[in-house]
Structures are given as C-alpha cells and as structure tokens.
Design a protein around this motif. Structure first.
Motif, PDB file in Angstrom:
ATOM      1  N   PRO A 148      77.649  -5.872  17.666  1.00 38.49           N
ATOM      2  CA  PRO A 148      77.557  -7.314  17.938  1.00 38.49           C
ATOM      3  C   PRO A 148      78.548  -7.781  18.997  1.00 38.49           C
ATOM      4  O   PRO A 148      78.487  -8.947  19.418  1.00 38.49           O
ATOM      5  N   GLU A 149      79.431  -6.890  19.450  1.00 40.38           N
ATOM      6  CA  GLU A 149      80.353  -7.256  20.532  1.00 40.38           C
ATOM      7  C   GLU A 149      79.607  -7.502  21.840  1.00 40.38           C
ATOM      8  O   GLU A 149      80.117  -8.148  22.752  1.00 40.38           O
ATOM      9  N   ILE A 150      78.407  -6.952  21.944  1.00 39.83           N
ATOM     10  CA  ILE A 150      77.596  -7.165  23.143  1.00 39.83           C
ATOM     11  C   ILE A 150      76.930  -8.534  23.029  1.00 39.83           C
ATOM     12  O   ILE A 150      76.372  -8.886  21.994  1.00 39.83           O
ATOM     13  N   ASP A 151      76.979  -9.298  24.092  1.00 44.19           N
ATOM     14  CA  ASP A 151      76.400 -10.645  24.070  1.00 44.19           C
ATOM     15  C   ASP A 151      74.932 -10.662  24.480  1.00 44.19           C
ATOM     16  O   ASP A 151      74.128 -11.412  23.916  1.00 44.19           O
ATOM     17  N   VAL A 152      74.581  -9.851  25.478  1.00 49.63           N
ATOM     18  CA  VAL A 152      73.218  -9.853  26.014  1.00 49.63           C
ATOM     19  C   VAL A 152      72.772  -8.412  26.243  1.00 49.63           C
ATOM     20  O   VAL A 152      73.521  -7.606  26.795  1.00 49.63           O
ATOM     21  N   ILE A 153      71.546  -8.101  25.818  1.00 45.32           N
ATOM     22  CA  ILE A 153      70.942  -6.801  26.117  1.00 45.32           C
ATOM     23  C   ILE A 153      69.677  -7.059  26.924  1.00 45.32           C
ATOM     24  O   ILE A 153      68.731  -7.692  26.443  1.00 45.32           O
ATOM     25  N   LEU A 154      69.679  -6.578  28.158  1.00 43.39           N
ATOM     26  CA  LEU A 154      68.515  -6.685  29.037  1.00 43.39           C
ATOM     27  C   LEU A 154      67.721  -5.398  28.894  1.00 43.39           C
ATOM     28  O   LEU A 154      68.203  -4.327  29.237  1.00 43.39           O
ATOM     29  N   LEU A 200      83.091  -0.142  24.678  1.00 44.84           N
ATOM     30  CA  LEU A 200      83.302  -1.523  24.252  1.00 44.84           C
ATOM     31  C   LEU A 200      84.763  -1.798  23.939  1.00 44.84           C
ATOM     32  O   LEU A 200      85.276  -2.887  24.221  1.00 44.84           O
ATOM     33  N   ALA A 201      85.433  -0.819  23.355  1.00 45.63           N
ATOM     34  CA  ALA A 201      86.858  -0.992  23.050  1.00 45.63           C
ATOM     35  C   ALA A 201      87.668  -1.209  24.323  1.00 45.63           C
ATOM     36  O   ALA A 201      88.634  -1.971  24.348  1.00 45.63           O
ATOM     37  N   GLU A 202      87.248  -0.555  25.398  1.00 47.73           N
ATOM     38  CA  GLU A 202      87.976  -0.673  26.667  1.00 47.73           C
ATOM     39  C   GLU A 202      87.642  -1.957  27.403  1.00 47.73           C
ATOM     40  O   GLU A 202      88.518  -2.609  27.978  1.00 47.73           O
ATOM     41  N   LEU A 203      86.368  -2.376  27.362  1.00 49.98           N
ATOM     42  CA  LEU A 203      85.910  -3.450  28.240  1.00 49.98           C
ATOM     43  C   LEU A 203      85.884  -4.823  27.566  1.00 49.98           C
ATOM     44  O   LEU A 203      86.098  -5.844  28.240  1.00 49.98           O
ATOM     45  N   ARG A 204      85.625  -4.874  26.252  1.00 49.06           N
ATOM     46  CA  ARG A 204      85.387  -6.158  25.607  1.00 49.06           C
ATOM     47  C   ARG A 204      86.557  -7.127  25.783  1.00 49.06           C
ATOM     48  O   ARG A 204      86.350  -8.321  26.025  1.00 49.06           O
ATOM     49  N   SER A 205      87.755  -6.633  25.699  1.00 48.59           N
ATOM     50  CA  SER A 205      88.923  -7.514  25.808  1.00 48.59           C
ATOM     51  C   SER A 205      89.147  -8.018  27.237  1.00 48.59           C
ATOM     52  O   SER A 205      89.899  -8.968  27.453  1.00 48.59           O
ATOM     53  N   GLN A 206      88.481  -7.417  28.214  1.00 43.24           N
ATOM     54  CA  GLN A 206      88.675  -7.801  29.612  1.00 43.24           C
ATOM     55  C   GLN A 206      87.698  -8.870  30.074  1.00 43.24           C
ATOM     56  O   GLN A 206      87.876  -9.436  31.159  1.00 43.24           O
ATOM     57  N   VAL A 207      86.651  -9.138  29.271  1.00 52.28           N
ATOM     58  CA  VAL A 207      85.585 -10.030  29.746  1.00 52.28           C
ATOM     59  C   VAL A 207      85.290 -11.120  28.725  1.00 52.28           C
ATOM     60  O   VAL A 207      85.606 -10.996  27.538  1.00 52.28           O
ATOM     61  N   ASP A 208      84.663 -12.178  29.208  1.00 53.95           N
ATOM     62  CA  ASP A 208      84.232 -13.272  28.345  1.00 53.95           C
ATOM     63  C   ASP A 208      82.785 -13.097  27.890  1.00 53.95           C
ATOM     64  O   ASP A 208      82.399 -13.552  26.817  1.00 53.95           O
ATOM     65  N   VAL A 209      81.991 -12.468  28.740  1.00 61.03           N
ATOM     66  CA  VAL A 209      80.588 -12.198  28.435  1.00 61.03           C
ATOM     67  C   VAL A 209      80.324 -10.735  28.741  1.00 61.03           C
ATOM     68  O   VAL A 209      80.704 -10.233  29.802  1.00 61.03           O
ATOM     69  N   LEU A 210      79.654 -10.045  27.793  1.00 63.10           N
ATOM     70  CA  LEU A 210      79.369  -8.626  27.985  1.00 63.10           C
ATOM     71  C   LEU A 210      77.862  -8.398  27.953  1.00 63.10           C
ATOM     72  O   LEU A 210      77.188  -8.768  26.993  1.00 63.10           O
TER      73      LEU A 210
END
Length: 464
Positions: free
Chosen positions: A193-199, A164-174
């Motif tokens: 809570p940095e994750i927006d959607v869990i399928l 998450l530390a690597e990817l969160r800043s690169q995307v608008d929706v995770l």
C-alpha cells in the motif's frame, strides 16, 4: 491544493493507425493542463514496439523510438515485445537516440548481474511547488525466454520491498509503471500500500474509470492505442494525497485530420520498401501455403527449422503461413508478410513414452485445431491449421508413432524442433509438463527460413 496529471499509453504493438490521434491528443492535453498550472507527467508502459509491422521490423524498432520522441515522454519501460522480441544486442541499442528515460527495476545482464546501461531504477520529478513524484517500473518476468537471450529477469515481489524502503521516504507520490498484468497489479496493490498509483498494462485490460484497492489507484488503457489513460492526483498544502481518479479515453472520439490516413499509410510503405530492398534468395519454383501443392511452404520451413535446431525432426502448423512465396527473387518483405509472428524456435527433448503421448495429444486435437481461430501469444494468423510432422509418422489404424521410420523406444530420448508458441498454448501440455525445453535465440521463424532459403537458393552476385 496542487493538481498533478499523469498521461499514459501502453501496448501500442506498432499499431500506428491510431498514432496521429494519440500524438495530437497528448500534446493538446498536456498544453491545456500546464496552462492551468498543473504538473503533467507522460509515460509509456511498454510493448510500444512489435515487429509484426514492417517499419518496426526493418528498423529494429528504431522507428518506434523516433515516434516516441515526438511526444516528450518523461519515462517509458519495456514490455515483453521489446525484451524478448529483440536480440540482446538490438535491445541494448534500441534506446540509443531516445529523448526520454527508460525505467526498469527487474531486468539485469545475465553475465554482469548489473542493470543494462540504457535503464534507470527510478526517476524523481519535482513539481514547481516542490512535490516529489517517484516513478519505478517492472516488466513481466519470463525466465524461460529472457534467460537464453542473455538476461536475468527477476520477480517483482522479491525486489519491491527493498526498492520501496529506499524510495518511499524520498517522494510524496509513488507511481509504479507496470507491464506485469492485471493479476500482479492487484496483488501488488494489496501487498504494498506504500505505492500510490499503479499504471497497468501487458494483459490488455481496461479500467474505464480506474480501480481502487485500499488507497492504491489502479489505471489501465487496454491495447493497440484504442485508449489513452489519464490519472489525476490532488494534494493538500502539506503534500498529502487528498484524492486520486483515473479514466481511459477512447481514441475513436479524438480529433482526426484528413492527413492522418496518409501518415499511417506512409509508415507501412516505408517499412515495406525497406524490407523489399533486402533480397534473400532466388527461388526456382513457388512455395505455396496449400499443403497439398507441389512445393508446400511448410515443408521448406520444416527443413529450415530442423537445420537451425540441429535436429532430424520438426513440427509446425499450417496456419502459421499467410501468403505464398512466388518463384524468383525473394525479399524480406515477402517473408515478413507470410510469417509475421514474433515466434522463436525451441528444441524439445522428451522420453519416448512422453513423445508418444505428445503425438497422441496432437492427433486428438488435430480435427479441432484445423479450423480453430486463435489469437494472442504472438500468433498473427487466423486459424491454427493442420499439424505437419517432418520425421514423425503416425499410424492411425494401430495408433503407433514412428521416429525416422523406426518404432520409438519408450525409455529413449528424442529431440525435435518447433515454435515456442507450442509451449504457451494449452493444447499440448506434455511439452511443458515433461519436456526439456531449449529456446533458440535470437532468430524469429521467418529469419530462420530466410537463412535456409539463402543457402539453398543463393542469389547470383549481380542480384545481391
């Protein structure tokens, strides 16, 4: 305002009876959404392949991937059926011809400690409006079964912080594509809570209208293609999420065409024909499901299991066997029908004291299990059935256990072979608590029986 639609399938387990309607729905739903200017992302969450189906068995899951290719999935991940239901070699080639990306963040090669060549850690999809949607994926960590199959499976909570530390800043929706189960999904939603959607998938849970934990949107669509999941995301012009919602749509209400039944039947027919062409042995007499018959199938399988485990003792239950095997030429289709379970074998080593305890557990549960209906954990039969020993005798009058005709030394060491199912069911806790368990890969129980029969009753050269 930008609208994004995520369509998700999960845990199909090769139940192709719902596939034509699912394919038609996904294609139509995607067309409708795109015609309205929405971005559509379609994913599968694993356990699409299950080798109970003859076509999946006959093609090592390649037929499943061909079906997935007709959808245009943006990404898929694996479930435990792909991960441990295949040999390492089969899994390494399962997606050779896939037209979608396979995402997986917690599986590594046991030798190189690198991700497998067929997997990516993440995928970023950029919409026409420049919104970046990040996808990551995790599968259920079962070290006991992944490790002996040549894999290093890791715990999601150990990897997510760095990911998450690597990817969160690169995307608008995770988005997390999870084959972890409902408990893990809820824990992750609370902890990250940095994750927006869990399928969600794996535990076959169903969220008809989704579930929210804080601002994290959870979605789940049960199993066997009974539902298709849908998540809607609305973003403001500054790419901040304004609203999320989820629902599961029943396939029973989807359009069905007259030709669907023929397509579904063709999958079975093709699989059966491929397996029938693979001859195994030439039986001089039938092997019957009835344990009181002249030649019980369970006794032949007990012998096969001992041979594979290099042990002198084995234990099985009669409910594993679904059909007789008639005399004459035996093919893989017959073995698939009588033993459809995706079960591996295990060698269990116990002290004599604990072996006696295990047999006492089995005897205590014997009458209860004889007609006990059981589902799940790879069991494809109807009832557990009778417990059958080979090499163990139990004196019910004196409550004594004998090993190969001898009294058991309480301090001695004893190893027997059985199916891995016994480790997972709750009836025999001594195996898990006190046993030293070795998984035998990559064979299923039916392939172990096939090898045994092919050696004991070999085909004549013209038959093979």
């Amino acid at each position: 305002m930008e609208k994004i639609l995520i369509l998700h399938t999960n845990d199909l387990h090769s139940h192709f009876e719902n596939w034509p309607k699912i394919r038609r729905f996904l294609q139509q739903r995607r067309f409708e959404a795109k015609s309205k200017g929405q971005t559509v992302i379609t994913v599968d969450l694993g356990d699409f392949v299950d080798r109970w189906h003859p076509l999946s068995e006959a093609t090592n899951g390649q037929a499943n991937v061909e079906l997935m290719n007709t959808i245009g999935y943006d990404a898929a991940t694996i479930g435990n059926n792909e991960g441990v239901g295949n040999s390492k070699t089969d899994l390494n080639h399962l997606y050779d011809h896939a037209n979608f990306d396979v995402l997986l963040d917690n599986l590594f090669d046991k030798t190189s400690l690198q991700m497998p060549d067929w997997a990516r850690a993440s995928k970023i999809i950029t919409t026409d409006k420049g919104t970046k949607i990040g996808l990551i994926a995790m599968t259920a960590p079962f070290p006991l079964t992944y490790t002996p199959n040549g894999w290093d499976i890791r715990q999601p909570n150990d990897l997510l912080p760095g990911l998450l530390a690597e990817l969160r800043s690169q995307v608008d929706v995770l988005v997390l594509m999870s084959h972890l189960g409902i408990g893990s999904d809820r824990e992750i939603a609370r902890k990250f809570p940095e994750i927006d959607v869990i399928l969600g998938s794996h535990t076959h849970h169903l969220f008809i209208q989704g579930e929210k934990i804080g601002q994290v949107q959870l979605a789940a669509a049960e199993k066997f293609g009974h539902y298709v999941g849908e998540v809607k995301i609305e973003l403001a012009d500054n790419k901040q999420i304004v609203k999320t919602s989820a629902r599961a749509l029943p396939t029973s209400e989807m359009l069905e065409l007259s030709e669907d039944e023929e397509e579904i039947s063709d999958y079975l027919t093709e699989g059966h024909n491929l397996l029938k062409a693979r001859k195994v042995a030439d039986l001089p007499y039938p092997l019957a499901v009835d344990v009181d018959s002249e030649h019980p199938l369970v006794l032949a399988t007990l012998a096969a299991v001992k041979k594979r485990g290099h042990t002198q003792v084995s234990i099985l239950n009669s409910g594993l066997f679904l059909e007789d095997i008639p005399a004459g030429i035996v093919n893989q289709d017959q073995l698939q029908r009588t033993l459809p379970h995706p079960m591996h074998l295990i060698n269990v080593t116990l002290t004599g004291k604990n072996l006696i305890r295990l047999v006492q557990e089995m005897e205590k549960n014997r009458n209860f299990l004889r007609n006990f209906p059981i589902v799940g954990m790879g069991f494809r039969g109807k009832i557990f059935g009778n417990i059958i020993y080979s090499g163990i005798d139990y004196d019910r009058i004196n409550h004594q256990v004998h090993w190969l005709g001898e009294m058991i030394d309480p301090e001695g060491s004893y190893t027997f072979t059985t199916v891995d199912h016994y480790l997972f069911v709750p009836f025999f806790p001594t195996i898990e608590i006190a046993g030293q368990v070795e998984f035998l890969f990559p064979e299923f129980i039916r392939s172990v029986l096939a090898e045994y029969l092919s050696q004991k009753f070999p085909l004549k050269s013209e038959e093979s």
